[in-house]
Design a protein around this motif. Structure first.
Motif, PDB file in Angstrom:
ATOM      1  N   ARG A 253       0.833  -1.143  -0.028  1.00 11.07           N
ATOM      2  CA  ARG A 253      -0.036  -0.001  -0.049  1.00 11.07           C
ATOM      3  C   ARG A 253       0.745   1.271  -0.108  1.00 11.07           C
ATOM      4  O   ARG A 253       1.753   1.158   0.761  1.00 11.07           O
ATOM      5  CB  ARG A 253      -0.823  -0.111   1.352  1.00 11.07           C
ATOM      6  N   VAL A 254       0.260   2.326  -0.655  1.00  7.26           N
ATOM      7  CA  VAL A 254       0.959   3.477  -0.616  1.00  7.26           C
ATOM      8  C   VAL A 254       0.041   4.426  -0.017  1.00  7.26           C
ATOM      9  O   VAL A 254      -1.190   4.317  -0.407  1.00  7.26           O
ATOM     10  CB  VAL A 254       1.485   4.229  -2.031  1.00  7.26           C
ATOM     11  N   CYS A 255       0.446   5.066   0.992  1.00  7.72           N
ATOM     12  CA  CYS A 255      -0.606   5.846   1.885  1.00  7.72           C
ATOM     13  C   CYS A 255      -0.579   7.273   1.623  1.00  7.72           C
ATOM     14  O   CYS A 255       0.619   7.941   1.403  1.00  7.72           O
ATOM     15  CB  CYS A 255      -0.491   5.840   3.548  1.00  7.72           C
ATOM     16  N   VAL A 256      -1.675   7.984   1.471  1.00  9.14           N
ATOM     17  CA  VAL A 256      -1.798   9.379   1.043  1.00  9.14           C
ATOM     18  C   VAL A 256      -2.343  10.097   2.288  1.00  9.14           C
ATOM     19  O   VAL A 256      -3.259   9.645   2.780  1.00  9.14           O
ATOM     20  CB  VAL A 256      -2.448   9.468  -0.045  1.00  9.14           C
ATOM     21  N   ASP A 257      -1.756  11.327   2.452  1.00 12.11           N
ATOM     22  CA  ASP A 257      -2.402  12.291   3.544  1.00 12.11           C
ATOM     23  C   ASP A 257      -2.689  13.580   3.009  1.00 12.11           C
ATOM     24  O   ASP A 257      -1.615  14.036   2.505  1.00 12.11           O
ATOM     25  CB  ASP A 257      -1.519  12.189   4.635  1.00 12.11           C
ATOM     26  N   LYS A 258      -3.577  14.238   2.875  1.00 11.41           N
ATOM     27  CA  LYS A 258      -3.770  15.464   2.408  1.00 11.41           C
ATOM     28  C   LYS A 258      -3.367  15.771   0.997  1.00 11.41           C
ATOM     29  O   LYS A 258      -2.702  16.458   0.504  1.00 11.41           O
ATOM     30  CB  LYS A 258      -3.229  16.594   3.259  1.00 11.41           C
ATOM     31  N   GLY A 259      -3.689  14.457   0.498  1.00  6.20           N
ATOM     32  CA  GLY A 259      -3.376  14.542  -1.236  1.00  6.20           C
ATOM     33  C   GLY A 259      -1.975  14.278  -1.474  1.00  6.20           C
ATOM     34  O   GLY A 259      -1.719  14.440  -2.687  1.00  6.20           O
ATOM     35  N   ARG A 260      -1.151  14.145  -0.441  1.00  4.97           N
ATOM     36  CA  ARG A 260       0.336  13.625  -0.628  1.00  4.97           C
ATOM     37  C   ARG A 260       0.726  12.484  -0.182  1.00  4.97           C
ATOM     38  O   ARG A 260       0.248  12.075   1.052  1.00  4.97           O
ATOM     39  CB  ARG A 260       1.053  14.874  -0.397  1.00  4.97           C
ATOM     40  N   LEU A 286      -0.038  -0.082 -10.263  1.00  5.90           N
ATOM     41  CA  LEU A 286      -0.381   1.119  -9.499  1.00  5.90           C
ATOM     42  C   LEU A 286      -1.955   1.423  -9.689  1.00  5.90           C
ATOM     43  O   LEU A 286      -2.781   1.510  -8.978  1.00  5.90           O
ATOM     44  CB  LEU A 286       0.455   2.311  -9.990  1.00  5.90           C
ATOM     45  N   ALA A 287      -2.145   1.406 -11.151  1.00  3.48           N
ATOM     46  CA  ALA A 287      -3.464   1.578 -12.070  1.00  3.48           C
ATOM     47  C   ALA A 287      -4.372   0.725 -11.404  1.00  3.48           C
ATOM     48  O   ALA A 287      -5.611   0.849 -11.356  1.00  3.48           O
ATOM     49  CB  ALA A 287      -3.263   1.951 -13.378  1.00  3.48           C
ATOM     50  N   SER A 288      -4.220  -0.583 -11.153  1.00  3.53           N
ATOM     51  CA  SER A 288      -5.018  -1.538 -10.800  1.00  3.53           C
ATOM     52  C   SER A 288      -5.375  -1.895  -9.404  1.00  3.53           C
ATOM     53  O   SER A 288      -5.997  -2.895  -9.053  1.00  3.53           O
ATOM     54  CB  SER A 288      -4.662  -3.057 -11.489  1.00  3.53           C
ATOM     55  N   GLY A 289      -4.715  -1.024  -8.458  1.00  2.00           N
ATOM     56  CA  GLY A 289      -4.957  -1.141  -7.150  1.00  2.00           C
ATOM     57  C   GLY A 289      -4.093  -2.202  -6.411  1.00  2.00           C
ATOM     58  O   GLY A 289      -4.329  -2.222  -5.082  1.00  2.00           O
ATOM     59  N   CYS A 290      -2.905  -2.552  -6.846  1.00  2.00           N
ATOM     60  CA  CYS A 290      -1.972  -3.258  -6.088  1.00  2.00           C
ATOM     61  C   CYS A 290      -1.504  -2.499  -5.082  1.00  2.00           C
ATOM     62  O   CYS A 290      -0.948  -3.221  -4.035  1.00  2.00           O
ATOM     63  CB  CYS A 290      -0.833  -3.759  -7.028  1.00  2.00           C
ATOM     64  N   VAL A 295      -4.009   5.352  -4.459  1.00  2.00           N
ATOM     65  CA  VAL A 295      -3.029   5.821  -5.679  1.00  2.00           C
ATOM     66  C   VAL A 295      -3.546   5.260  -7.172  1.00  2.00           C
ATOM     67  O   VAL A 295      -2.479   5.393  -8.034  1.00  2.00           O
ATOM     68  CB  VAL A 295      -1.589   5.495  -5.283  1.00  2.00           C
ATOM     69  N   MET A 296      -4.661   4.675  -7.141  1.00  2.00           N
ATOM     70  CA  MET A 296      -4.996   4.064  -8.454  1.00  2.00           C
ATOM     71  C   MET A 296      -5.040   5.239  -9.596  1.00  2.00           C
ATOM     72  O   MET A 296      -4.644   4.879 -10.667  1.00  2.00           O
ATOM     73  CB  MET A 296      -6.383   3.278  -8.240  1.00  2.00           C
ATOM     74  N   SER A 297      -5.141   6.507  -9.277  1.00  2.00           N
ATOM     75  CA  SER A 297      -5.163   7.493 -10.121  1.00  2.00           C
ATOM     76  C   SER A 297      -3.817   7.922 -10.853  1.00  2.00           C
ATOM     77  O   SER A 297      -3.642   8.809 -11.479  1.00  2.00           O
ATOM     78  CB  SER A 297      -6.050   8.815  -9.690  1.00  2.00           C
ATOM     79  N   GLY A 298      -2.849   7.494  -9.993  1.00  2.00           N
ATOM     80  CA  GLY A 298      -1.353   7.861 -10.141  1.00  2.00           C
ATOM     81  C   GLY A 298      -0.886   7.549 -11.586  1.00  2.00           C
ATOM     82  O   GLY A 298       0.138   7.796 -12.051  1.00  2.00           O
ATOM     83  N   ARG A 473       0.291  11.629 -11.100  1.00  2.00           N
ATOM     84  CA  ARG A 473      -0.741  12.577 -10.824  1.00  2.00           C
ATOM     85  C   ARG A 473      -0.787  12.947  -9.222  1.00  2.00           C
ATOM     86  O   ARG A 473      -1.540  13.696  -8.932  1.00  2.00           O
ATOM     87  CB  ARG A 473      -2.130  11.976 -11.478  1.00  2.00           C
ATOM     88  N   ILE A 474      -0.234  11.942  -8.529  1.00  2.00           N
ATOM     89  CA  ILE A 474      -0.251  12.416  -7.140  1.00  2.00           C
ATOM     90  C   ILE A 474       1.053  12.870  -6.480  1.00  2.00           C
ATOM     91  O   ILE A 474       2.240  12.383  -6.569  1.00  2.00           O
ATOM     92  CB  ILE A 474      -0.576  10.846  -6.443  1.00  2.00           C
ATOM     93  N   PRO A 475       0.915  13.929  -5.884  1.00  2.00           N
ATOM     94  CA  PRO A 475       1.878  14.783  -5.188  1.00  2.00           C
ATOM     95  C   PRO A 475       2.843  13.610  -4.644  1.00  2.00           C
ATOM     96  O   PRO A 475       2.471  12.941  -4.065  1.00  2.00           O
ATOM     97  CB  PRO A 475       1.596  15.788  -4.641  1.00  2.00           C
ATOM     98  N   GLY A 476       4.227  14.037  -4.827  1.00  2.00           N
ATOM     99  CA  GLY A 476       5.338  13.060  -3.932  1.00  2.00           C
ATOM    100  C   GLY A 476       5.492  11.690  -4.606  1.00  2.00           C
ATOM    101  O   GLY A 476       6.029  10.894  -4.178  1.00  2.00           O
ATOM    102  N   LEU A 477       4.627  11.354  -5.673  1.00  2.00           N
ATOM    103  CA  LEU A 477       4.459   9.812  -6.249  1.00  2.00           C
ATOM    104  C   LEU A 477       5.154   9.890  -7.689  1.00  2.00           C
ATOM    105  O   LEU A 477       4.713  10.627  -8.557  1.00  2.00           O
ATOM    106  CB  LEU A 477       3.231   9.201  -5.989  1.00  2.00           C
ATOM    107  N   TYR A 478       6.505   9.247  -7.719  1.00  2.00           N
ATOM    108  CA  TYR A 478       7.017   9.236  -8.990  1.00  2.00           C
ATOM    109  C   TYR A 478       7.104   7.934  -9.673  1.00  2.00           C
ATOM    110  O   TYR A 478       7.292   6.968  -9.111  1.00  2.00           O
ATOM    111  CB  TYR A 478       8.653   9.830  -8.973  1.00  2.00           C
ATOM    112  N   LEU A 479       7.402   7.813 -11.139  1.00  2.00           N
ATOM    113  CA  LEU A 479       7.128   6.720 -11.864  1.00  2.00           C
ATOM    114  C   LEU A 479       8.627   6.416 -12.513  1.00  2.00           C
ATOM    115  O   LEU A 479       9.244   7.366 -13.142  1.00  2.00           O
ATOM    116  CB  LEU A 479       6.106   6.794 -12.740  1.00  2.00           C
ATOM    117  N   ALA A 480       8.973   5.107 -12.382  1.00  2.00           N
ATOM    118  CA  ALA A 480      10.361   4.734 -13.096  1.00  2.00           C
ATOM    119  C   ALA A 480      10.099   3.447 -13.527  1.00  2.00           C
ATOM    120  O   ALA A 480       9.464   2.497 -13.012  1.00  2.00           O
ATOM    121  CB  ALA A 480      11.401   5.050 -12.070  1.00  2.00           C
ATOM    122  N   GLY A 481      10.639   3.100 -15.015  1.00  2.34           N
ATOM    123  CA  GLY A 481      11.015   1.566 -15.341  1.00  2.34           C
ATOM    124  C   GLY A 481      10.297   1.597 -16.668  1.00  2.34           C
ATOM    125  O   GLY A 481      10.040   2.909 -17.339  1.00  2.34           O
TER     126      GLY A 481
END
Ligand code: FAD
Length: 513
Positions: A253-260, A286-290, A295-298, A473-481
């Protein structure tokens, strides 16, 4: 203001490159990897007590790694021993039709002239020049740039170079463009195959993918100890920079607080605070909810029909005869169009697949017995003339639907041996069964992909621009690969990791300001 604790999910090549750069910039970095070792797709398996590569085998664009190590004052080749390949690859269509491509362009031109005539050799010269041009146009304006958009691409080039964009033929397919250079269908097949390096069909991928041909021409390298050593040495370099590597640690799980994003949770329940997270799993996870619903909208979900190629691979120890394998050998099918129609349209295994064989104990055309690995890896000698082989056929990414059953996979294996025999290669396997990896297995190893190995397929001119960039699209979440910009392949995935680190560093600097 955020502090400087960064979590990286995944020790694939993108995650490791990001971790190296972030640690160098002074962040406190921890990498969480669900497997027991680094590398992700650059993985090893054991056959008959031998370690073997079971992932990528063609190593190119070493400058990406030279730069990555140099920035911390290290020499890449002090840690990863490289030898430049003389033969890029051997290609076969039947027992008497064989063609080698060489690191030396002129040797390749001469080989093509001998194989298919002077006109085709001229065509190859023009193709190679065009591939070089495409690479030169896209290297800094697209591949190494952080935002994959058409407008961004135009903006990054001076107006005097805009005509080059038309020249790279983004609106035509790779297959169609090969007809401009070659009449011989075998050469169209050979050069069209470069689309598969991005998991795509030559009949749908844009002609710009001919740049892969240039990348190979610029240098294919053998890594002593096998490709997996690259990941091992990157992990070691990350540790030298202070990165904490936690293996067998699955993030649930990736936990979000106040949008970040502000923390992650491991499958065992442990919660780890983080000021930012770099996610190196396939973006579909990410998109499928793992990583939980927050953060699915990430990232955007890739439709199953838009997935890239999967594969069936076999790692085995065997004796070979009748055909002199190079380190990289490709055996082509007789009907290339049907092969890709089967995979991408009918979502089936092709009746007659093209086959890639990596003879891991050979350099160029040398016979086995000149191991690329250190003697440490060879606890007991191989039986006389036995060698380690990795065979791969392309397959549809249907590993999450269980569409391929074991009977189909057995049939595919039988066809593989028939096709190799048609080209003169007999394989006498030793008593240890091969390690077979199917789309289902790849889906288990790389969740939510269906076994697709290269993210979304690069079909159509827009595909490269729709891959997610490094900022989600989620502040603080970056994508690589490999499923993100600039795309799949070992050097590209490393580049994506560096882009993610650069975006994160830039964002933290602006928050600080
Ligand atoms: C059979 C095969 C042949 C290939 N051939 C070549 C080639 O010859 N040349 C080439 O350049 N490229 C090749 N490729 C492609 C290349 O290997 C990949 O593009 C590249 O390695 C992908 O790197 P990545 O950064 O996307 O990470 P990946 O390798 O996809 O690794 C992602 C990591 O994230 C981890 N992870 C995922 N979810 C979680 C979670 N919840 N918690 C913790 N960790 C998680 C995974 O375990 C994995 O280690 C090949 C790939 C395959 C499979």
């Amino acid at each position: 203001m955020p502090s400087r604790r960064i979590a990286v999910i995944g020790a694939g090549i993108g995650g490791l490159a990001a971790a190296m750069d972030l640690a160098l910039a002074g962040f406190e970095v921890t990498v969480f990897e669900r497997a027991a070792a680094p590398g992700g797709k650059i993985r090893e398996v054991q056959v008959a007590g031998r370690r073997m590569d079971a992932g990528p085998s063609v190593f190119t664009m070493r400058d990406v790694f030279d730069d990555l190590f140099a920035e911390a004052g290290e020499h890449f080749d002090a840690h990863v021993k490289l030898t430049r390949a003389h033969i890029l690859a051997r290609h076969a269509w039947s027992s008497h039709e064989r063609l080698d491509l060489y690191a030396d362009l002129h040797e390749s031109i001469a080989a093509i002239a001998a194989f298919a005539g002077a006109r085709e050799a001229k065509g190859f010269e023009a193709f190679a020049a065009q591939a070089r041009q495409v690479y030169a146009t896209l290297r800094d304006s697209f591949i190494r740039a952080s935002r994959p958009s058409t407008l961004g691409l135009v903006r990054r080039l001076p107006p005097s170079r805009w005509m080059e964009l038309w020249g790279i033929a983004p609106f035509t397919t790779l297959w169609r463009s090969t007809s401009r250079y070659f009449k011989d269908p075998r050469l169209r097949q050979l050069f069209g195959r470069y689309a598969t390096y991005c998991g795509s069909s030559p009949f749908s991928a844009p002609a710009t993918l001919m740049l892969v041909s240039h990348v190979e021409q610029a240098g294919v390298w053998y890594i002593e100890g096998g490709m997996h050593q690259l990941a091992v040495q990157m992990a070691a370099a990350a540790q030298r920079r202070g990165v904490n590597l936690r293996y067998s640690s699955e993030v649930s799980r990736v936990c979000v607080d106040k949008g970040r994003v502000h923390a992650l949770q491991l499958a065992g329940g442990e919660r780890v605070p983080a000021d930012a997270i770099v996610c190196n799993s396939d973006t579909n996870a990410l998109a499928s909810g793992c990583f939980g619903p927050e953060v699915m909208s990430g990232a955007r979900m890739t439709r199953p029909s838009a997935r890239s190629l999967s594969a069936i691979t076999w790692n085995m120890v065997a004796r070979t005869s009748g055909f002199d394998l190079a380190h990289h050998t490709v055996f082509f099918s007789a009907d290339y169009r049907d092969e890709f129609d089967a995979i991408f349209r009918r979502r089936q295994l092709p009746d007659a697949p093209s086959i890639y064989v990596c003879a891991q104990d050979r350099r160029d055309g040398s016979p086995p017995g000149m191991p690329l690995r250190s003697p440490m890896d060879m606890p007991t000698p191989l039986a006389a003339n036995a060698e380690r082989l990795f065979c791969l056929v392309n397959a549809p990414a249907v590993g999450d639907t269980e569409k391929l059953n074991s009977a189909e996979i057995d049939t595919c294996e039988a066809r593989l041996f028939q096709q190799l025999a048609r080209c003169g290669l007999s394989i006498e396997r030793n008593s240890t069964p091969a390690v077979t990896t199917t789309p289902q297995d790849f889906n288990r190893l790389f969740p939510a992909t269906g076994g697709a190995l290269y993210g979304p397929a690069s079909h159509g001119w827009r595909a490269s621009f729709t891959r997610p960039g490094s900022r989600s699209r989620i502040p603080g979440l970056y994508l690589a690969g490999g499923s993100t910009h600039p795309g799949p392949g070992v050097p590209m995935a490393a580049t994506s990791g560096r882009l993610a680190a650069a975006s994160l560093i830039e964002d933290f600097a602006s928050i600080k300001r």
